[in-house]
Design a protein around this motif. Structure first.
Motif, PDB file in Angstrom:
ATOM      1  N   ASN A  48       0.837  -1.200   0.000  1.00 64.79           N
ATOM      2  CA  ASN A  48       0.000   0.000   0.000  1.00 64.79           C
ATOM      3  C   ASN A  48       0.870   1.248   0.000  1.00 64.79           C
ATOM      4  O   ASN A  48       0.615   2.207  -0.745  1.00 64.79           O
ATOM      5  CB  ASN A  48      -0.922  -0.002   1.217  1.00 64.79           C
ATOM      6  N   ASN A  49       1.885   1.244   0.856  1.00 71.20           N
ATOM      7  CA  ASN A  49       2.785   2.397   0.944  1.00 71.20           C
ATOM      8  C   ASN A  49       3.565   2.608  -0.348  1.00 71.20           C
ATOM      9  O   ASN A  49       3.746   3.737  -0.809  1.00 71.20           O
ATOM     10  CB  ASN A  49       3.756   2.215   2.109  1.00 71.20           C
ATOM     11  N   ARG A  50       4.008   1.498  -0.935  1.00 73.38           N
ATOM     12  CA  ARG A  50       4.774   1.575  -2.182  1.00 73.38           C
ATOM     13  C   ARG A  50       3.906   2.121  -3.320  1.00 73.38           C
ATOM     14  O   ARG A  50       4.349   2.990  -4.083  1.00 73.38           O
ATOM     15  CB  ARG A  50       5.320   0.183  -2.522  1.00 73.38           C
ATOM     16  N   VAL A  51       2.693   1.618  -3.413  1.00 73.72           N
ATOM     17  CA  VAL A  51       1.785   2.060  -4.464  1.00 73.72           C
ATOM     18  C   VAL A  51       1.402   3.530  -4.263  1.00 73.72           C
ATOM     19  O   VAL A  51       1.308   4.298  -5.230  1.00 73.72           O
ATOM     20  CB  VAL A  51       0.520   1.173  -4.503  1.00 73.72           C
ATOM     21  N   SER A  52       1.191   3.928  -3.029  1.00 71.72           N
ATOM     22  CA  SER A  52       0.797   5.310  -2.757  1.00 71.72           C
ATOM     23  C   SER A  52       1.875   6.291  -3.191  1.00 71.72           C
ATOM     24  O   SER A  52       1.585   7.374  -3.707  1.00 71.72           O
ATOM     25  CB  SER A  52       0.470   5.488  -1.274  1.00 71.72           C
ATOM     26  N   LYS A  53       3.154   5.925  -3.028  1.00 72.82           N
ATOM     27  CA  LYS A  53       4.254   6.784  -3.469  1.00 72.82           C
ATOM     28  C   LYS A  53       4.261   6.922  -4.992  1.00 72.82           C
ATOM     29  O   LYS A  53       4.454   8.022  -5.528  1.00 72.82           O
ATOM     30  CB  LYS A  53       5.578   6.214  -2.979  1.00 72.82           C
ATOM     31  N   LYS A  54       4.052   5.798  -5.694  1.00 73.06           N
ATOM     32  CA  LYS A  54       3.998   5.839  -7.157  1.00 73.06           C
ATOM     33  C   LYS A  54       2.809   6.677  -7.632  1.00 73.06           C
ATOM     34  O   LYS A  54       2.922   7.438  -8.603  1.00 73.06           O
ATOM     35  CB  LYS A  54       3.885   4.421  -7.717  1.00 73.06           C
ATOM     36  N   LYS A  75     -12.118   3.495   1.897  1.00 76.21           N
ATOM     37  CA  LYS A  75     -11.888   2.774   3.159  1.00 76.21           C
ATOM     38  C   LYS A  75     -10.401   2.522   3.409  1.00 76.21           C
ATOM     39  O   LYS A  75     -10.041   1.965   4.447  1.00 76.21           O
ATOM     40  CB  LYS A  75     -12.633   1.433   3.123  1.00 76.21           C
ATOM     41  N   ASN A  76      -9.567   2.924   2.463  1.00 80.32           N
ATOM     42  CA  ASN A  76      -8.125   2.667   2.560  1.00 80.32           C
ATOM     43  C   ASN A  76      -7.433   3.883   3.179  1.00 80.32           C
ATOM     44  O   ASN A  76      -7.146   4.872   2.497  1.00 80.32           O
ATOM     45  CB  ASN A  76      -7.555   2.361   1.173  1.00 80.32           C
ATOM     46  N   GLU A  77      -7.140   3.811   4.468  1.00 82.77           N
ATOM     47  CA  GLU A  77      -6.578   4.956   5.185  1.00 82.77           C
ATOM     48  C   GLU A  77      -5.152   5.274   4.725  1.00 82.77           C
ATOM     49  O   GLU A  77      -4.728   6.431   4.770  1.00 82.77           O
ATOM     50  CB  GLU A  77      -6.598   4.695   6.695  1.00 82.77           C
ATOM     51  N   ILE A  78      -4.395   4.272   4.307  1.00 78.98           N
ATOM     52  CA  ILE A  78      -3.024   4.518   3.854  1.00 78.98           C
ATOM     53  C   ILE A  78      -3.023   5.380   2.594  1.00 78.98           C
ATOM     54  O   ILE A  78      -2.287   6.371   2.494  1.00 78.98           O
ATOM     55  CB  ILE A  78      -2.284   3.187   3.601  1.00 78.98           C
ATOM     56  N   ILE A  79      -3.845   5.011   1.628  1.00 84.77           N
ATOM     57  CA  ILE A  79      -3.941   5.785   0.390  1.00 84.77           C
ATOM     58  C   ILE A  79      -4.457   7.188   0.679  1.00 84.77           C
ATOM     59  O   ILE A  79      -3.898   8.188   0.195  1.00 84.77           O
ATOM     60  CB  ILE A  79      -4.847   5.075  -0.634  1.00 84.77           C
ATOM     61  N   LYS A  80      -5.496   7.289   1.491  1.00 87.41           N
ATOM     62  CA  LYS A  80      -6.077   8.604   1.797  1.00 87.41           C
ATOM     63  C   LYS A  80      -5.070   9.516   2.499  1.00 87.41           C
ATOM     64  O   LYS A  80      -4.894  10.687   2.129  1.00 87.41           O
ATOM     65  CB  LYS A  80      -7.330   8.429   2.651  1.00 87.41           C
ATOM     66  N   ASN A  81      -4.416   8.993   3.517  1.00 83.52           N
ATOM     67  CA  ASN A  81      -3.462   9.816   4.264  1.00 83.52           C
ATOM     68  C   ASN A  81      -2.274  10.234   3.404  1.00 83.52           C
ATOM     69  O   ASN A  81      -1.738  11.344   3.554  1.00 83.52           O
ATOM     70  CB  ASN A  81      -2.984   9.061   5.505  1.00 83.52           C
TER      71      ASN A  81
END
Length: 278
Positions: A48-54, A75-81
């Motif tokens: 999730n973290n890797r994809v969010s950076k890309k 519902k994905n807090e990692i992507i939202k944040n």
């Protein structure tokens, strides 16, 4: 820049699609630019973290500032944040809710089998902006009695004078939260935060409509209806599978001027389907 749509990739993939699953894809679907990212509800935190950076790098290249997330990604807090950290605005339907403020009042009256002309309404407002002013004027023309409750009475004196001198409408403006709310069947909360609202003595059976934020009413004596969100009827041509109708339509009007947005809402016959009571 148009609003971009972001969704998760479909889990039901062909062999060829599985090979390229880890790539972020860009597609045009129903005239909307949709970014598909390789995650789902089972994706681990590291990925999730890797994809969010890309994703953030791609949005930066596109100079994107406003996005709509799919129902799953909301519902994905990692992507939202991650998006919030990059100052990306995630549409939440609140702009559209404010534009539909009078319609919200009319809908509540209809559900209560009342005419708007029979109702006393209080509006909680501090921001003296164009949308709030036009909503107040529009509502004041129809209701039996209107109270404006604000911490900034001086800002609204000109509005009070305009309504009386130009339209012959008398409204009350004060900062007396204890007294001026007691007889109101409907309270339209334009921008008061939760911690302030919960200090008020609210009418026991009133309906509160929160336009700008979700509010949890903790006052014990309150036994009314607290409306925090909504859904709409919308033309099928605007719909996009996996996305909330409210957010799709807000994206369509997001960059329009207030009058142009209101005209489009009227032309498209947008109306409330359901309120969410929390």
């Amino acid at each position: 820049m148009d609003v971009l749509y972001i969704k998760e990739k479909d889990e039901n993939l062909t062999l060829k699609q599985k090979i390229t699953f880890n790539k972020i894809e860009q597609n045009i679907i129903d005239n909307k630019e949709v970014i598909c990212i390789p995650i789902n509800d089972k994706t681990r935190i590291k990925k999730n973290n890797r994809v969010s950076k890309k994703l953030n790098k791609l949005l930066y290249k596109k100079c994107a500032k406003n996005v709509v997330l799919s129902n799953a990604l909301l519902k994905n807090e990692i992507i939202k944040n991650s998006l919030y950290a990059e100052n990306i605005n995630i549409l939440d339907g609140r702009k559209l809710f404010n534009l539909l403020a009078k319609q919200a009042v009319e809908k509540v009256c209809k559900l209560a089998n009342k005419q708007i002309e029979e109702i006393e309404i209080s509006i909680l407002v501090n921001d003296y902006d164009e949308t709030n002013m036009k909503n107040i004027i529009s509502i004041a023309k129809d209701v039996k009695r209107l109270n404006i409750v604000t911490n900034h009475v001086e800002k609204f004196n000109n509005l009070q004078d305009y309504l009386y001198d130009e339209l012959g409408i008398l409204i009350k403006i004060s900062n007396n939260k204890k007294k001026d709310l007691l007889n109101s069947k409907i309270i339209l909360n334009m921008d008061f935060p939760e911690e302030i609202l919960n200090k008020f003595r609210l009418p026991q059976k009133s309906v509160i409509i929160n336009l700008s934020n979700e509010i949890n009413i903790k006052t014990k004596q309150f036994n009314g209806i607290n409306i925090n969100y909504y859904n709409i009827y919308m033309k099928d041509k605007y719909k996009l599978q996996g996305f909330n109708d409210v957010l799709i339509y807000e994206a369509l009007i997001y960059d329009l001027k207030k009058d142009d947005a209101s005209e489009k809402i009227l032309k498209d016959k947008i109306r409330y389907r359901i309120f969410y009571r929390k």
